[in-house]
Design a protein around this motif. Structure first.
Motif, short mmCIF file in Angstrom:
data_model
loop_
_atom_site.label_atom_id
_atom_site.label_comp_id
_atom_site.label_asym_id
_atom_site.label_seq_id
_atom_site.Cartn_x
_atom_site.Cartn_y
_atom_site.Cartn_z
N ASP A 257 -13.05 23.12 -45.22
CA ASP A 257 -13.23 24.57 -45.90
C ASP A 257 -14.08 25.55 -45.07
O ASP A 257 -15.23 25.09 -44.52
N GLY A 259 -16.29 29.43 -44.97
CA GLY A 259 -16.54 30.40 -45.77
C GLY A 259 -17.83 31.17 -45.26
O GLY A 259 -18.53 30.62 -44.30
N HIS A 267 -17.92 39.87 -44.71
CA HIS A 267 -16.91 40.04 -45.83
C HIS A 267 -16.29 41.09 -45.54
O HIS A 267 -15.00 41.37 -45.74
N ILE A 316 -8.80 32.12 -47.02
CA ILE A 316 -9.77 32.35 -47.89
C ILE A 316 -9.01 32.96 -49.19
O ILE A 316 -9.20 32.48 -50.44
N TYR A 321 -10.42 32.60 -52.98
CA TYR A 321 -11.82 33.05 -52.50
C TYR A 321 -12.68 32.07 -53.13
O TYR A 321 -13.92 32.10 -53.04
N SER A 323 -13.90 29.41 -51.36
CA SER A 323 -14.86 29.13 -50.10
C SER A 323 -15.87 30.16 -49.87
O SER A 323 -16.49 29.91 -48.90
N LEU A 324 -16.05 31.26 -50.59
CA LEU A 324 -16.98 32.22 -50.50
C LEU A 324 -18.09 31.99 -51.39
O LEU A 324 -17.94 30.97 -52.40
#
Length: 462
Positions: A257, A259, A267, A316, A321, A323-324
């Protein structure tokens, strides 16, 4: 403007005199900040404010000391930097827009989107982004540690050779007049013994059979030498560094993954449908103190990375989301615990995690940015504080602050030998246990079969 008087000459600015102020006595600023070692190191105070130290904290304290303003700093309300989500800003940018703070004292990336709602001071420092991942260890290769010395093609070649030599030993013993024939199972047993560096009790009398056996034994010496040397070194020194080096590799490795931190400039840039640009501030000194802002198209230099970022953001979004990360610390915790790659500004990553030899930093850097403080849009303090910032930058003090906060990072290039963990050798023990269980099963089967034969013979003679 210069005017000659009866008793001397008077010089005064023709523009706004506030632009040339150097004393802000009586001015109190509310600042918003965020923890980000070694740039901003926060210490909580009893009145819910924080003391800001670190490289940028020292920079801000020097600005206050030179211009005599006072200040009180608090952490960002939501703990984020500032990104536009659903038409509303978050983080430090939101605090400034809402009037909760007059200035953002943090390592804010200068971006075009943010500059539409706030004003930046002159660039204080520059940086870029790097990707961190955890190195693979021997414990991650419980089963594959014993197959990695040879590639798939070599293993296929070895299996082909074994089958070929089984057939050859079977045919030579079958057709040689000087040799007692061996069955297919006995031929397989002989060659399997050779593979495991064992001899055979079957007499090989003919020259043809002995030639086949000698050729295989020579091959066996070569194969075992290569295999054992690679196996011993990999078990003792650990696996080689990861093969990932670019964002292309990251995209082509779905087992990891990928992020970054929520609310960061990355972002914001990744969810843009158009080309995101970074705002680069350059300072020109002419007759008067002026600042010209030049917008440099990010993707003129990194066009391919823009496409990659869009693909990464799509993955992602497809993952809801998940993996943020909420912070750099949370992202790096996932790096330690999961197959996860985290991208963040290089300065805090190197400071906080560069000493950890369990981590690997991909060699390619991405997204060069300029960093500065932020104020309210078109704030009259911008030209005043810019003059102070330039004086500080030219004084050499930032070099001292970097030295004060520098952390020695020991090298990880030297080979580190560690004792082999039980997890690494559990594979052969499991194979041995399986072999013993299989042997016991066939032993029981043979005993039962032989007993039935004996009973049959006894009933037949009776």
């Amino acid at each position: 403007m210069t005017k000659t008087l009866s008793f001397g000459v008077m010089t005064a600015p023709v523009d706004d005199p506030l632009r040339h102020r150097s004393d802000l006595t009586g001015l109190h600023l509310a600042c918003t900040t965020i923890q980000y070692h070694p740039l901003t190191a926060l210490t909580l105070r009893p009145n819910n404010t924080v003391t800001v130290e670190g490289v940028l904290g020292s920079f801000f304290q020097e600005m206050a000391s030179r211009t005599n303003f006072t200040y009180a700093c608090r952490q960002s309300r939501d703990g984020q930097w500032g990104v536009l989500v659903g038409g509303a800003w978050t983080g430090i940018i939101r605090d400034i827009i809402d009037g909760e703070a007059d200035i953002g004292v943090a390592a804010l990336d200068i971006t075009l989107k943010r500059s539409e709602v706030i004003s930046y001071l002159h660039t204080i420092l520059a940086g870029d982004y790097r990707i961190f991942m955890r190195k693979t260890s021997s414990n991650n290769h419980i089963w594959s540690a014993y197959s990695k010395p040879f590639s798939v093609s070599v293993w296929l070649a070895v299996i082909t050779l074994v089958v070929s030599f089984v057939v050859m030993i079977r045919l030579t013993t079958q057709f040689s007049p000087l040799q007692e024939p061996l069955s297919l199972s006995d031929s397989t047993l002989v060659i399997s013994g050779f593979v495991c560096c064992q001899g055979t009790s079957f007499p090989l009398l003919s020259i043809s059979c002995r030639t086949v056996a000698l050729v295989w034994l020579v091959l066996q010496v070569i194969l075992v030498s290569y295999y054992t040397s690679d196996l011993v070194s990999s078990l003792a020194a650990g696996p080689p560094p990861p093969s990932l080096s670019t964002l292309h590799d990251v995209l082509n490795t779905p087992s990891y993954d990928f992020g970054f931190e929520k609310g960061s400039a990355l972002h914001q840039a990744s969810q843009q449908d158009h080309r995101e640009t970074f705002l680069v501030l350059t300072v020109t000194l002419e007759r008067e103190f002026m600042i010209f802002c030049h917008i440099a198209d990010w993707t003129k230099q990194l066009e391919s990375k823009d496409i990659l970022l869009q693909k990464i953001w799509k993955s992602i979004k497809d993952g809801n989301y998940q993996s943020l990360a909420n912070s750099m610390e949370a992202g790096m915790k996932r790096v330690y615990e999961e197959p996860y790659l985290f991208i963040e500004s290089e300065i805090p990553l190197r400071y906080s995690y560069g000493h950890d030899c369990r981590l690997f930093m991909l060699p390619t850097s991405y997204f060069p940015v300029k960093i500065s403080f932020a104020l309210k849009k078109n704030s009259p303090l911008v030209p005043v504080l810019n003059g102070v910032a330039l004086d500080i930058l030219s004084s050499g003090l930032p070099v001292k602050w970097w030295q004060d906060w520098r952390r020695e990072i020991r090298g990880c290039r030297t080979t580190q030998f560690e004792p082999v963990d039980l997890k690494v050798v559990v594979g052969p023990f499991l194979i041995l246990t399986l072999a013993l269980a299989t042997s016991s099963f066939f032993l029981a089967f043979e005993i039962l079969t032989e007993r039935r034969k004996i009973r049959g013979r006894w009933h037949g003679t009776k």
